[in-house]
Scaffold this motif. Structure first.
Motif, mmCIF file in Angstrom:
data_model
loop_
_atom_site.group_PDB
_atom_site.id
_atom_site.type_symbol
_atom_site.label_atom_id
_atom_site.label_comp_id
_atom_site.label_asym_id
_atom_site.label_seq_id
_atom_site.Cartn_x
_atom_site.Cartn_y
_atom_site.Cartn_z
ATOM 1 N N ALA A 236 24.266 34.357 -2.297
ATOM 2 C CA ALA A 236 25.291 33.483 -2.867
ATOM 3 C C ALA A 236 25.972 34.145 -4.069
ATOM 4 O O ALA A 236 27.205 34.119 -4.195
ATOM 5 C CB ALA A 236 24.679 32.147 -3.272
ATOM 6 N N VAL B 16 22.177 27.508 -4.679
ATOM 7 C CA VAL B 16 23.337 27.950 -3.907
ATOM 8 C C VAL B 16 24.517 27.004 -4.127
ATOM 9 O O VAL B 16 25.663 27.436 -4.306
ATOM 10 C CB VAL B 16 22.995 28.061 -2.406
ATOM 11 N N ASP C 282 28.142 27.903 -5.924
ATOM 12 C CA ASP C 282 29.405 27.618 -5.248
ATOM 13 C C ASP C 282 30.339 26.788 -6.121
ATOM 14 O O ASP C 282 31.557 27.008 -6.150
ATOM 15 C CB ASP C 282 29.119 26.882 -3.939
ATOM 16 N N ILE D 119 31.304 28.441 -0.179
ATOM 17 C CA ILE D 119 30.038 28.480 0.557
ATOM 18 C C ILE D 119 29.840 27.169 1.307
ATOM 19 O O ILE D 119 29.493 27.159 2.485
ATOM 20 C CB ILE D 119 28.867 28.770 -0.402
#
Length: 230
Positions: A26, A75, A79, A88
């Motif tokens: 990520a 993650v 994002d 993402i």
């Protein structure tokens, strides 16, 4: 090290962890500079105990002095915090909900099945875990066909939330394939996943941080003291 500014990013992790791998992918997708800190003994690490006193687990992303815990949560944070690079999670609320659903499914069913094969007490238990894992692959093949809409990734033209969630499990899955002789991702039974896996491994955000399979094999032999890894 000196003073830590509000934008300084550190990641506490361990190289074999698929959950740490998610975070690294990520960050790479978003082109976020960060310092990676390998924690060899996470159970007794002062940093881990300090930044994650509840679960005492990695990964831990530290943005400035603020710790963010749990891989999927990290993650999503990456994002939402860094707008550089591709999205993402999808922008559409329904598609976002679908992506979150499948990543939770991957953790609760696919990863636990991989572990279940490794720690099974007998052959019957092992067969049950393998059957569940094969069912997971069938469902993810169908999900790939639906979510990709004929493009290269679950996320479409680029790696998305499901790609990161499932792609991080490819290493443990390949180790399991090596020891059991069973191909859980096969060009005939799961053709979408088979070609997707090659594209995932070759992606510029993944290739520099993916663990070496042979190194993972040796790690599995040491970690799981069962006949399957001997």
């Amino acid at each position: 090290m000196g003073l830590i500014n509000d934008e300084y990013v550190r990641l506490l992790g361990a190289w074999p962890s698929p959950f740490v791998l998610r975070t690294r992918i990520a960050l790479n997708l978003k082109r976020v500079p960060y310092e990676y800190l390998e924690e060899e003994d996470t159970l007794n690490s002062e940093s881990v105990l300090n930044y994650n006193p509840v679960h005492k687990q990695i990964p831990i992303l530290i943005h400035g002095n603020k710790p963010i815990r749990e891989s999927l949560n990290i993650v999503m944070y990456v994002d939402e915090t860094w707008l550089s690079g591709p999205l993402i999670l999808p922008s559409d609320p329904f598609d976002r909900a679908v992506a979150r659903f499948w990543d939770v499914y991957i953790d609760e069913h696919c990863f636990t099945s991989i572990n279940g094969v490794a720690v099974a007490k007998d052959e019957e238990e092992r067969k049950a875990a393998m059957a569940k894992l094969e069912m997971c692959m069938t469902l993810l093949e169908e999900t790939f066909q639906e979510c990709s809409k004929g493009r290269g990734f679950f996320g479409g033209d680029n790696i998305g939330f499901i790609d990161i969630g499932f792609g991080s499990m490819l290493g443990p899955l390949k180790v399991l394939e090596k020891f059991t002789g069973v191909k859980f991702i096969h060009p005939e039974t799961t053709p979408g996943l088979f070609h997707w896996a090659d594209r995932f491994y070759a992606h510029e955000a993944v290739k520099p941080v993916i663990p070496d399979i042979e190194k993972l094999v040796e790690f599995a032999r040491l970690k799981f003291n069962t006949s399957i890894f001997k």
